[in-house]
Design a protein around this motif. Sequence first.
Motif, PDB file in Angstrom:
ATOM      1  N   SER A 260       0.842  -1.191   0.000  1.00 12.46           N
ATOM      2  CA  SER A 260       0.000   0.000   0.000  1.00 12.46           C
ATOM      3  C   SER A 260       0.881   1.248   0.000  1.00 12.46           C
ATOM      4  CB  SER A 260      -0.899  -0.003   1.236  1.00 12.46           C
ATOM      5  OG  SER A 260      -0.104   0.093   2.420  1.00 12.46           O
ATOM      6  N   ASP A 261       0.236   2.418  -0.039  1.00 16.93           N
ATOM      7  CA  ASP A 261       0.987   3.678  -0.032  1.00 16.93           C
ATOM      8  C   ASP A 261       1.784   3.846   1.255  1.00 16.93           C
ATOM      9  OD1 ASP A 261      -0.095   4.236  -2.498  1.00 16.93           O
ATOM     10  OD2 ASP A 261      -1.751   5.452  -1.714  1.00 16.93           O
ATOM     11  N   LYS A 262       1.325   3.194   2.335  1.00 17.99           N
ATOM     12  CA  LYS A 262       1.996   3.324   3.617  1.00 17.99           C
ATOM     13  C   LYS A 262       3.078   2.252   3.831  1.00 17.99           C
ATOM     14  CE  LYS A 262      -2.057   5.360   5.879  1.00 17.99           C
ATOM     15  NZ  LYS A 262      -3.024   5.234   7.012  1.00 17.99           N
ATOM     16  N   TRP A 263       3.195   1.323   2.891  1.00 15.96           N
ATOM     17  CA  TRP A 263       4.164   0.240   3.046  1.00 15.96           C
ATOM     18  C   TRP A 263       5.582   0.758   2.831  1.00 15.96           C
ATOM     19  CZ3 TRP A 263       4.378  -4.323   5.168  1.00 15.96           C
ATOM     20  CH2 TRP A 263       5.419  -5.200   4.851  1.00 15.96           C
ATOM     21  N   THR A 264       6.477   0.446   3.784  1.00 19.98           N
ATOM     22  CA  THR A 264       7.851   0.944   3.701  1.00 19.98           C
ATOM     23  C   THR A 264       8.871  -0.152   3.388  1.00 19.98           C
ATOM     24  OG1 THR A 264       8.108   0.665   6.099  1.00 19.98           O
ATOM     25  CG2 THR A 264       7.362   2.825   5.314  1.00 19.98           C
ATOM     26  N   GLY A 265       8.424  -1.404   3.375  1.00 25.08           N
ATOM     27  CA  GLY A 265       9.337  -2.506   3.095  1.00 25.08           C
ATOM     28  C   GLY A 265       9.538  -2.710   1.602  1.00 25.08           C
ATOM     29  N   PRO A 266      10.371  -3.675   1.229  1.00 27.37           N
ATOM     30  CA  PRO A 266      10.598  -3.950  -0.193  1.00 27.37           C
ATOM     31  C   PRO A 266       9.340  -4.471  -0.877  1.00 27.37           C
ATOM     32  CG  PRO A 266      11.677  -5.603   1.198  1.00 27.37           C
ATOM     33  CD  PRO A 266      11.192  -4.537   2.106  1.00 27.37           C
ATOM     34  N   THR A 267       9.199  -4.174  -2.152  1.00 26.74           N
ATOM     35  CA  THR A 267       8.063  -4.643  -2.944  1.00 26.74           C
ATOM     36  C   THR A 267       8.565  -5.295  -4.226  1.00 26.74           C
ATOM     37  OG1 THR A 267       7.847  -2.473  -4.024  1.00 26.74           O
ATOM     38  CG2 THR A 267       6.501  -2.866  -2.061  1.00 26.74           C
ATOM     39  N   GLY A 268       7.693  -6.131  -4.812  1.00 24.69           N
ATOM     40  CA  GLY A 268       8.047  -6.811  -6.047  1.00 24.69           C
ATOM     41  C   GLY A 268       8.753  -8.133  -5.779  1.00 24.69           C
ATOM     42  N   TYR A 269       9.461  -8.625  -6.787  1.00 21.61           N
ATOM     43  CA  TYR A 269      10.151  -9.905  -6.656  1.00 21.61           C
ATOM     44  C   TYR A 269      11.354  -9.808  -5.713  1.00 21.61           C
ATOM     45  CZ  TYR A 269       7.461 -11.406 -10.743  1.00 21.61           C
ATOM     46  OH  TYR A 269       6.446 -11.717 -11.595  1.00 21.61           O
ATOM     47  N   VAL A 270      11.737 -10.962  -5.176  1.00 18.08           N
ATOM     48  CA  VAL A 270      12.960 -11.040  -4.379  1.00 18.08           C
ATOM     49  C   VAL A 270      14.125 -11.137  -5.360  1.00 18.08           C
ATOM     50  CG1 VAL A 270      14.252 -12.346  -2.646  1.00 18.08           C
ATOM     51  CG2 VAL A 270      11.762 -12.161  -2.463  1.00 18.08           C
ATOM     52  N   THR A 271      14.723 -10.017  -5.615  1.00 19.50           N
ATOM     53  CA  THR A 271      15.779  -9.931  -6.619  1.00 19.50           C
ATOM     54  C   THR A 271      17.165 -10.018  -5.992  1.00 19.50           C
ATOM     55  OG1 THR A 271      15.860  -7.522  -6.414  1.00 19.50           O
ATOM     56  CG2 THR A 271      14.307  -8.436  -8.033  1.00 19.50           C
ATOM     57  N   LYS A 272      18.149 -10.027  -6.853  1.00 20.17           N
ATOM     58  CA  LYS A 272      19.541 -10.036  -6.412  1.00 20.17           C
ATOM     59  C   LYS A 272      19.838  -8.812  -5.542  1.00 20.17           C
ATOM     60  CE  LYS A 272      22.606  -8.974  -9.506  1.00 20.17           C
ATOM     61  NZ  LYS A 272      23.510  -9.058 -10.678  1.00 20.17           N
ATOM     62  N   GLU A 273      19.283  -7.679  -5.929  1.00 23.26           N
ATOM     63  CA  GLU A 273      19.526  -6.442  -5.192  1.00 23.26           C
ATOM     64  C   GLU A 273      18.900  -6.499  -3.784  1.00 23.26           C
ATOM     65  OE1 GLU A 273      20.346  -5.995  -9.276  1.00 23.26           O
ATOM     66  OE2 GLU A 273      18.431  -6.583  -8.339  1.00 23.26           O
ATOM     67  N   VAL A 274      17.712  -7.067  -3.690  1.00 32.04           N
ATOM     68  CA  VAL A 274      17.044  -7.181  -2.381  1.00 32.04           C
ATOM     69  C   VAL A 274      17.832  -8.118  -1.469  1.00 32.04           C
ATOM     70  CG1 VAL A 274      14.958  -7.982  -1.205  1.00 32.04           C
ATOM     71  CG2 VAL A 274      14.760  -6.661  -3.317  1.00 32.04           C
ATOM     72  N   ILE A 275      18.262  -9.248  -2.017  1.00 31.24           N
ATOM     73  CA  ILE A 275      19.049 -10.204  -1.236  1.00 31.24           C
ATOM     74  C   ILE A 275      20.343  -9.564  -0.751  1.00 31.24           C
ATOM     75  CG2 ILE A 275      20.316 -12.387  -1.321  1.00 31.24           C
ATOM     76  CD1 ILE A 275      18.208 -13.353  -3.355  1.00 31.24           C
ATOM     77  N   GLN A 276      21.010  -8.864  -1.642  1.00 29.60           N
ATOM     78  CA  GLN A 276      22.282  -8.227  -1.314  1.00 29.60           C
ATOM     79  C   GLN A 276      22.119  -7.173  -0.222  1.00 29.60           C
ATOM     80  OE1 GLN A 276      24.221  -6.215  -4.640  1.00 29.60           O
ATOM     81  NE2 GLN A 276      26.208  -6.986  -3.950  1.00 29.60           N
ATOM     82  N   LYS A 277      20.981  -6.492  -0.216  1.00 27.49           N
ATOM     83  CA  LYS A 277      20.735  -5.427   0.757  1.00 27.49           C
ATOM     84  C   LYS A 277      20.474  -5.964   2.160  1.00 27.49           C
ATOM     85  CE  LYS A 277      17.755  -1.421   1.670  1.00 27.49           C
ATOM     86  NZ  LYS A 277      16.649  -0.564   1.147  1.00 27.49           N
ATOM     87  N   TYR A 278      19.762  -7.077   2.256  1.00 23.46           N
ATOM     88  CA  TYR A 278      19.282  -7.513   3.570  1.00 23.46           C
ATOM     89  C   TYR A 278      19.986  -8.753   4.147  1.00 23.46           C
ATOM     90  CZ  TYR A 278      15.421  -4.252   2.827  1.00 23.46           C
ATOM     91  OH  TYR A 278      14.666  -3.121   2.608  1.00 23.46           O
ATOM     92  N   LEU A 279      20.470  -9.655   3.298  1.00 23.85           N
ATOM     93  CA  LEU A 279      21.013 -10.917   3.809  1.00 23.85           C
ATOM     94  C   LEU A 279      22.538 -10.871   3.920  1.00 23.85           C
ATOM     95  CD1 LEU A 279      18.800 -13.654   2.124  1.00 23.85           C
ATOM     96  CD2 LEU A 279      18.432 -12.363   4.232  1.00 23.85           C
ATOM     97  N   PRO A 280      23.123 -11.740   4.759  1.00 24.19           N
ATOM     98  CA  PRO A 280      24.580 -11.742   4.932  1.00 24.19           C
ATOM     99  C   PRO A 280      25.298 -12.116   3.637  1.00 24.19           C
ATOM    100  CG  PRO A 280      23.599 -13.686   5.953  1.00 24.19           C
ATOM    101  CD  PRO A 280      22.464 -12.786   5.580  1.00 24.19           C
TER     102      PRO A 280
END
Length: 329
Positions: A260-280
């Motif tokens: 939603s408009d108030k959602w602050t977490g990641p959206t869309g597919y779990v991409t390489k960039e998302v993994i790189q940002k959050y996981l070890p």
Amino acid sequence: MAFVLRRAAATNFRRYSTAAPPSAPGTSSKTGLYIGVTSVLGLAAAYYYMQDSPAPAAPKVPLTSALDKDNFVDLKLKKIEPYNHNTAKFTFELPPNTASLLPVASCVVIKTAPGKEDPDHPPLLDAKGKPYVRPYTPISPSDHPEEITFLIKKYDTGKVTPYLHAMKPGQTIGIKGPFPKTPYKENQYEHIGMIAGGSGLTPMYQVIQHALSIPNDKTKITFLFSNVSEADILMRETLDAWAQKHPDRLKIVYALDKGSDKWTGPTGYVTKEVIQKYLPAPSEKVQILVCGPPGQVKSVAGAKDGMKQGELGGALKELGYTPEQVFKF
């Protein structure tokens, strides 16, 4: 014993409330009265202490496993608790003094056929006349006595989940296991990263629950959990409570297909960039666990080869993780 104490107390009381015994020369009669009253109070106190004291606890009977890895065991459905619009908790009864005692991480398989003939709950058979068999990971602790609980999402286009969701308390189903996956060992890794989608939560939930119960375990866990919408996030209240209680060990990252408009977490597919940002980052001291729909698993870690791991691929391979550092449930 209570009768004896009451009788003794009454005898002493009568003895000293009527006439005092003859006093020895030089001895006050008040001394005898004082001693008698003290005796009565002591006996009464002993009586009431024995009445109020709890009985010694019976020794605990060691739990044994209610399951069989080679044969299906018929378990009775105790209750169904709706969780959200398409998912429910299914709790099955286990015999007295037993538990699932599943090693972590492991699963069981459920067969769509009750052990006893039930016209209200006939078996669900495939084209070859055989019941369907599907793997499920319980969310109840391995040592939880006399119950085992599953979190099962209903897929309207599926075969097995509509059959399970149509069950009623008192009906039975066949369950076999355990089937070990990757063994969890305390402090084997410094950091475990998890990627799951939807009901792929359950093996991650099992590992997190077990890891946080070990006092001397310092393994950090970051869980990247993707869902269609906020309403689809399973066991969120428990995950958040765990993360709040163990901020130094557990971090939960929720991702939505479309927030939603108030959602602050990641959206869309779990991409390489998302993994790189959050996981070890890749390391010998890091493990990555993956569970979810086949399409997501393929995109993140490469497709499984049936029950085998298959080749590592997808975003994790691109980021430099090795097959030894990744496990696909």
